[in-house]
Design a protein around this motif. Structure first.
Motif, short mmCIF file in Angstrom:
data_model
loop_
_atom_site.label_atom_id
_atom_site.label_comp_id
_atom_site.label_asym_id
_atom_site.label_seq_id
_atom_site.Cartn_x
_atom_site.Cartn_y
_atom_site.Cartn_z
N ASP A 75 0.85 -1.19 0.00
CA ASP A 75 0.00 0.00 0.00
C ASP A 75 0.89 1.24 0.00
N ASP A 76 0.37 2.37 0.40
CA ASP A 76 1.12 3.62 0.35
C ASP A 76 2.13 3.78 1.48
N ARG A 77 2.11 2.86 2.43
CA ARG A 77 3.05 2.96 3.54
C ARG A 77 4.45 2.54 3.11
N PRO A 78 5.47 3.06 3.77
CA PRO A 78 6.83 2.62 3.47
C PRO A 78 7.00 1.13 3.75
N GLY A 79 8.04 0.56 3.17
CA GLY A 79 8.34 -0.84 3.41
C GLY A 79 8.53 -1.12 4.90
N TRP A 80 8.00 -2.24 5.34
CA TRP A 80 8.04 -2.64 6.75
C TRP A 80 9.35 -3.36 7.01
#
Length: 146
Positions: A75-80
């Motif tokens: 999604d639009d979140r940075p890589g975990w």
């Protein structure tokens, strides 16, 4: 991690679960969440990594698994825990048996629409992998798609 390499154990990982599991893992595992999906650590230790889908739990689409291993987000979140990301080349290698085509050898081939190893930022590479189109497949020397 070094024990995987020393014992010659293949680490089977289903990175397509990563985007779905990240929030719950952070909630339940807390400060141990960084231990989930440790692809980079396994490869750096010399272990053999095999990526899969865990179908039917996750879609049996190897491109989604490779994208998740490269960017660690969908999604639009940075890589975990991006420190555990692997390259597209490493993800592709972990998704195949590593054999080379040669005359007289039995081979399965996938012809894709674009270069899955085209360089770029990890999020863009993952985006290309998620939308990779297969033009044709050859299984056991027989055209099965395309």
């Amino acid at each position: 991690m070094p024990r995987f390499a020393a014992l010659r154990v293949t680490a089977s990982m289903q990175p397509a679960h990563l985007p779905d599991d990240r929030d719950l893992t952070d909630l339940v595992w807390g400060d141990r969440a960084e231990r989930a999906f440790m692809a980079r650590s396994l490869l750096d230790a010399g272990a053999t990594l095999a990526l899969g889908s865990d179908a039917p739990v996750a879609r049996p689409d190897p491109w989604l698994a490779m994208a998740a291993a490269v960017w660690r987000s969908s999604d639009d979140r940075p890589g975990w825990h991006q420190e555990q990301a692997i390259t597209a080349r490493e993800a592709l290698s972990a998704s195949t048996d590593g054999q080379r085509l040669r005359v007289g050898a039995r081979g399965d081939v996938v012809v894709v629409e674009s270069d899955p190893l085209q360089p770029g930022p990890a999020d863009e590479v993952a985006g290309r992998l998620r939308t990779m189109r297969v033009r044709s497949t050859i299984c056991g020397g027989r055209l099965t798609h395309g």
